[in-house]
Scaffold this motif. Structure first.
Motif, PDB file in Angstrom:
ATOM      1  N   LEU A 181     -14.812   9.668  29.001  1.00  0.00           N
ATOM      2  CA  LEU A 181     -14.042   8.820  28.501  1.00  0.00           C
ATOM      3  C   LEU A 181     -13.237   8.131  29.101  1.00  0.00           C
ATOM      4  O   LEU A 181     -12.157   8.469  29.800  1.00  0.00           O
ATOM      5  CB  LEU A 181     -13.918   9.348  27.443  1.00  0.00           C
ATOM      6  CG  LEU A 181     -14.643  10.639  26.709  1.00  0.00           C
ATOM      7  CD1 LEU A 181     -14.944  11.761  25.460  1.00  0.00           C
ATOM      8  CD2 LEU A 181     -16.324  10.159  26.055  1.00  0.00           C
ATOM      9  N   ARG A 182     -13.419   6.797  28.874  1.00  0.00           N
ATOM     10  CA  ARG A 182     -12.145   5.803  29.733  1.00  0.00           C
ATOM     11  C   ARG A 182     -11.503   5.340  27.512  1.00  0.00           C
ATOM     12  O   ARG A 182     -11.804   3.716  27.139  1.00  0.00           O
ATOM     13  CB  ARG A 182     -13.007   4.886  29.973  1.00  0.00           C
ATOM     14  CG  ARG A 182     -13.537   4.635  31.292  1.00  0.00           C
ATOM     15  CD  ARG A 182     -14.033   3.151  31.595  1.00  0.00           C
ATOM     16  NE  ARG A 182     -14.911   4.033  32.860  1.00  0.00           N
ATOM     17  CZ  ARG A 182     -16.043   4.746  32.653  1.00  0.00           C
ATOM     18  NH1 ARG A 182     -16.679   4.420  31.314  1.00  0.00           N
ATOM     19  NH2 ARG A 182     -17.057   5.538  33.240  1.00  0.00           N
ATOM     20  N   VAL A 183     -10.133   5.947  27.798  1.00  0.00           N
ATOM     21  CA  VAL A 183      -9.452   5.757  26.762  1.00  0.00           C
ATOM     22  C   VAL A 183      -8.364   3.770  26.309  1.00  0.00           C
ATOM     23  O   VAL A 183      -7.770   4.216  27.275  1.00  0.00           O
ATOM     24  CB  VAL A 183      -8.672   6.265  26.123  1.00  0.00           C
ATOM     25  CG1 VAL A 183      -7.674   6.500  24.879  1.00  0.00           C
ATOM     26  CG2 VAL A 183      -9.308   7.783  25.466  1.00  0.00           C
ATOM     27  N   THR A 199      -2.087  -2.986  14.397  1.00  0.00           N
ATOM     28  CA  THR A 199      -3.289  -1.977  13.807  1.00  0.00           C
ATOM     29  C   THR A 199      -3.734  -1.117  14.560  1.00  0.00           C
ATOM     30  O   THR A 199      -4.551  -0.673  15.369  1.00  0.00           O
ATOM     31  CB  THR A 199      -4.185  -3.103  12.855  1.00  0.00           C
ATOM     32  OG1 THR A 199      -4.030  -4.185  12.721  1.00  0.00           O
ATOM     33  CG2 THR A 199      -5.589  -2.363  11.934  1.00  0.00           C
ATOM     34  N   PRO A 200      -3.275   0.340  13.387  1.00  0.00           N
ATOM     35  CA  PRO A 200      -3.922   1.536  14.217  1.00  0.00           C
ATOM     36  C   PRO A 200      -5.019   1.737  13.971  1.00  0.00           C
ATOM     37  O   PRO A 200      -6.625   1.186  13.268  1.00  0.00           O
ATOM     38  CB  PRO A 200      -3.858   2.653  13.079  1.00  0.00           C
ATOM     39  CG  PRO A 200      -2.615   1.806  12.308  1.00  0.00           C
ATOM     40  CD  PRO A 200      -2.963   0.200  12.777  1.00  0.00           C
ATOM     41  N   ILE A 201      -6.225   1.201  15.996  1.00  0.00           N
ATOM     42  CA  ILE A 201      -7.581   2.020  16.051  1.00  0.00           C
ATOM     43  C   ILE A 201      -7.501   2.457  17.389  1.00  0.00           C
ATOM     44  O   ILE A 201      -6.819   2.941  18.225  1.00  0.00           O
ATOM     45  CB  ILE A 201      -8.153   0.046  16.877  1.00  0.00           C
ATOM     46  CG1 ILE A 201      -7.706  -0.236  17.755  1.00  0.00           C
ATOM     47  CG2 ILE A 201      -7.630  -0.694  15.495  1.00  0.00           C
ATOM     48  CD1 ILE A 201      -8.258  -1.137  18.867  1.00  0.00           C
ATOM     49  N   THR A 202      -8.947   3.241  17.688  1.00  0.00           N
ATOM     50  CA  THR A 202      -8.714   3.935  18.911  1.00  0.00           C
ATOM     51  C   THR A 202     -10.341   3.159  19.296  1.00  0.00           C
ATOM     52  O   THR A 202     -11.021   2.786  18.576  1.00  0.00           O
ATOM     53  CB  THR A 202      -9.637   4.984  18.620  1.00  0.00           C
ATOM     54  OG1 THR A 202      -8.436   5.597  18.107  1.00  0.00           O
ATOM     55  CG2 THR A 202     -10.026   5.624  19.797  1.00  0.00           C
ATOM     56  N   MET A 203     -10.244   2.590  20.423  1.00  0.00           N
ATOM     57  CA  MET A 203     -10.956   2.188  21.775  1.00  0.00           C
ATOM     58  C   MET A 203     -11.928   3.007  23.426  1.00  0.00           C
ATOM     59  O   MET A 203     -10.617   2.798  23.210  1.00  0.00           O
ATOM     60  CB  MET A 203     -11.291   0.305  21.659  1.00  0.00           C
ATOM     61  CG  MET A 203     -11.466  -0.353  22.765  1.00  0.00           C
ATOM     62  SD  MET A 203     -11.451  -1.989  22.719  1.00  0.00           S
ATOM     63  CE  MET A 203     -12.672  -2.585  24.204  1.00  0.00           C
ATOM     64  N   GLU A 272     -24.220   3.136  28.555  1.00  0.00           N
ATOM     65  CA  GLU A 272     -22.948   2.652  28.907  1.00  0.00           C
ATOM     66  C   GLU A 272     -22.658   2.955  26.883  1.00  0.00           C
ATOM     67  O   GLU A 272     -23.484   2.062  26.270  1.00  0.00           O
ATOM     68  CB  GLU A 272     -22.577   1.930  29.445  1.00  0.00           C
ATOM     69  CG  GLU A 272     -22.790   2.223  30.547  1.00  0.00           C
ATOM     70  CD  GLU A 272     -22.056   3.067  31.741  1.00  0.00           C
ATOM     71  OE1 GLU A 272     -20.684   3.578  30.970  1.00  0.00           O
ATOM     72  OE2 GLU A 272     -22.357   3.329  32.584  1.00  0.00           O
ATOM     73  N   VAL A 273     -21.440   3.369  26.227  1.00  0.00           N
ATOM     74  CA  VAL A 273     -21.200   3.334  24.907  1.00  0.00           C
ATOM     75  C   VAL A 273     -19.517   2.893  24.781  1.00  0.00           C
ATOM     76  O   VAL A 273     -18.694   2.800  25.114  1.00  0.00           O
ATOM     77  CB  VAL A 273     -21.675   4.394  23.964  1.00  0.00           C
ATOM     78  CG1 VAL A 273     -21.228   4.077  22.977  1.00  0.00           C
ATOM     79  CG2 VAL A 273     -23.112   5.013  24.295  1.00  0.00           C
ATOM     80  N   VAL A 274     -19.780   1.962  23.993  1.00  0.00           N
ATOM     81  CA  VAL A 274     -18.032   1.453  23.758  1.00  0.00           C
ATOM     82  C   VAL A 274     -18.453   1.897  22.132  1.00  0.00           C
ATOM     83  O   VAL A 274     -18.811   1.999  21.452  1.00  0.00           O
ATOM     84  CB  VAL A 274     -17.424   0.765  23.119  1.00  0.00           C
ATOM     85  CG1 VAL A 274     -16.708   0.162  22.628  1.00  0.00           C
ATOM     86  CG2 VAL A 274     -17.544  -0.560  25.037  1.00  0.00           C
ATOM     87  N   LEU A 275     -17.275   3.243  21.756  1.00  0.00           N
ATOM     88  CA  LEU A 275     -16.846   3.779  20.431  1.00  0.00           C
ATOM     89  C   LEU A 275     -15.566   3.753  19.962  1.00  0.00           C
ATOM     90  O   LEU A 275     -14.287   2.820  20.448  1.00  0.00           O
ATOM     91  CB  LEU A 275     -16.418   4.983  21.109  1.00  0.00           C
ATOM     92  CG  LEU A 275     -17.731   5.799  21.548  1.00  0.00           C
ATOM     93  CD1 LEU A 275     -17.047   7.440  21.324  1.00  0.00           C
ATOM     94  CD2 LEU A 275     -18.818   6.228  20.161  1.00  0.00           C
ATOM     95  N   LEU A 276     -15.593   2.724  18.452  1.00  0.00           N
ATOM     96  CA  LEU A 276     -14.322   2.100  17.933  1.00  0.00           C
ATOM     97  C   LEU A 276     -14.072   2.528  16.642  1.00  0.00           C
ATOM     98  O   LEU A 276     -15.243   3.467  16.000  1.00  0.00           O
ATOM     99  CB  LEU A 276     -14.649   0.389  17.849  1.00  0.00           C
ATOM    100  CG  LEU A 276     -14.849  -0.478  18.868  1.00  0.00           C
ATOM    101  CD1 LEU A 276     -15.632  -1.523  18.464  1.00  0.00           C
ATOM    102  CD2 LEU A 276     -13.623  -0.825  19.746  1.00  0.00           C
ATOM    103  N   GLY A 277     -13.062   2.707  16.381  1.00  0.00           N
ATOM    104  CA  GLY A 277     -12.259   3.112  15.308  1.00  0.00           C
ATOM    105  C   GLY A 277     -11.449   2.463  14.609  1.00  0.00           C
ATOM    106  O   GLY A 277     -10.294   2.276  15.873  1.00  0.00           O
ATOM    107  N   GLY A 278     -10.923   2.776  13.218  1.00  0.00           N
ATOM    108  CA  GLY A 278      -9.795   1.523  13.057  1.00  0.00           C
ATOM    109  C   GLY A 278      -9.242   2.178  11.208  1.00  0.00           C
ATOM    110  O   GLY A 278     -10.450   2.845  10.693  1.00  0.00           O
TER     111      GLY A 278
END
Length: 319
Positions: A181-183, A199-203, A272-278
C-alpha cells in the motif's frame, strides 16, 4: 509497473485488521466502466468517473488514467498551455516522465512514482509535456490525473505546488504481506502520507498479489472509491467482479475490501488499484472545462479573467 515497490512487503509497517463488529464493511453500490478517449495533444486516457453520480464522488471531480502506452520515437505527447481555477490537480506518474510549468513560475519534473500536486486556487496557466529526450526516444508512459474540489472558502486562494517524490510516499503492507500500500495523501490506520490537502482526502495505490485480500479501515465520514489500474479481482463482501478500467463505488461503513483473482492478466502479475476517499464538501458545484466554481456567475467571471489575461500569461520562452 509500478516504479515504487519493495521485494518483501512483510518488512513494512502493517495496517491493522478492521475491528469485527465495529468497522462494518462497506457495500458496493455500483461498478462502472471507464470510456476511452484522448486528452491534450492526443494521449490516450480512460475517464475513470464517467457515469458516476456526483453525490458519490464529492469532493472528487474527475480522474483520467493516462496510458498505459509504449510510445515509439517521436510519439510522446502532452498538453498545450491551459487555465485552471477553483480546484486541485493531482498528477501521479507511475511510469515515464512529465514536465510541469505554470504562468507563476512554478512546476518541475515528475517521473516513475512521483506526484505533482497543484492547487490552482484563484487561477493560473499551466502546461504538461514530456521532455525532449523522451520525445526523441519514445518509451513507457502511464499515470493518473485526479481533480479534487476546493470549498468556496479556498477557491480563490493563491496557487501552490507540492512535489511528492516516489521515495516519500508512506509504504505499508496488509497483515499477511499480500498487498503493498502506497499512501500518497491522507491517513490510513494512523499512517500519514506526504500530500497536504485542503479538502480532507485519502489516496492510496495498492498492489495486491494473486489470491490475496486486503481489508482496510476507512473513515466513516469519507466516501469510498476503488479504480482498477490493472488486473482483475472483486470488491466488497459481495465479491463483485472488477477489472482494469472499472471503478467500484462503495456505500457507508468503516472498512473497504478488495481481492485479487488467483489468475491475473498475462501482461500484469498483480492487481493494481487506486483507493480514494474524501470528506464531501456538499456545496453547489458549477463546472465548465478547466474551471470549477460554485455558481454560473463565478464561471463567467473565470472565463472573463482568463480571456483578459488576469490568470497569467505564457512565459516569453514559450509564447
Amino acid at each position: 509497473m509500478p516504479a515504487v515497490t519493495v521485494e518483501n512487503p512483510l518488512t513494512l509497517p502493517k495496517v491493522g485488521v478492521p475491528a469485527e463488529g465495529v468497522a462494518r464493511p462497506r457495500p458496493v453500490l455500483a461498478v462502472t466502466t471507464a470510456p476511452s478517449g484522448f486528452e491534450g495533444e492526443g494521449f490516450p486516457v480512460r475517464r475513470a468517473f464517467s457515469g458516476i453520480n456526483y453525490q458519490h464522488l464529492d469532493p472528487f471531480i474527475m480522474m483520467d488514467q493516462m496510458g498505459e502506452v509504449e510510445y515509439a520515437a517521436g510519439e510522446p505527447k502532452g498538453t498545450p498551455w491551459h487555465p485552471h481555477r477553483g480546484f486541485e490537480t493531482v498528477t501521479y506518474l507511475i511510469d515515464g516522465t512529465f514536465i510541469h510549468q505554470d504562468s507563476n513560475g512554478g512546476g518541475g519534473t515528475i517521473q516513475n512514482g512521483d506526484t505533482q500536486w497543484m492547487t490552482a486556487g484563484s487561477g493560473l496557466l499551466h502546461i504538461e509535456a514530456p521532455p525532449e529526450s523522451l520525445v526523441m526516444s519514445g518509451g513507457l508512459f502511464h499515470g493518473l490525473q485526479l481533480w479534487v474540489n476546493l470549498p468556496a472558502s479556498d477557491k480563490m486562494m493563491a496557487p501552490r505546488y507540492q512535489d511528492i517524490r516516489g521515495g516519500q510516499v508512506q509504504l505499508l503492507a496488509s497483515p499477511d504481506g499480500g498487498a503493498l500500500l502506497r499512501v500518497i495523501a491522507g491517513e490510513l490506520d494512523g499512517h500519514q502520507g506526504p500530500g497536504v490537502t485542503h479538502t480532507p482526502i485519502t489516496m492510496i495505490h495498492a498492489t495486491i498479489r494473486p489470491g490475496a485480500e486486503v481489508a482496510l479501515p476507512w473513515r466513516e465520514d469519507f466516501n469510498g472509491l476503488a479504480y482498477v489500474l490493472a488486473g482483475r479481482g472483486s470488491v466488497g463482501t459481495e465479491r463483485r467482479p472488477v477489472h482494469k478500467g472499472q471503478t467500484a463505488v462503495f456505500g457507508e461503513g468503516g472498512s473497504l475490501i478488495v481481492r485479487a483473482d488467483e489468475r491475473q492478466d498475462s501482461n500484469t502479475p498483480d492487481m493494481e488499484v487506486v483507493l480514494l476517499g474524501g470528506r464531501p464538501i456538499r456545496e453547489p458545484m458549477a463546472h465548465y472545462g478547466p474551471f470549477v466554481m460554485n455558481s454560473q456567475a463565478e464561471l463567467k467571471q473565470a472565463v472573463e479573467d482568463f480571456q483578459s489575461g488576469r490568470l497569467g500569461t505564457v512565459p516569453a520562452a514559450h509564447a
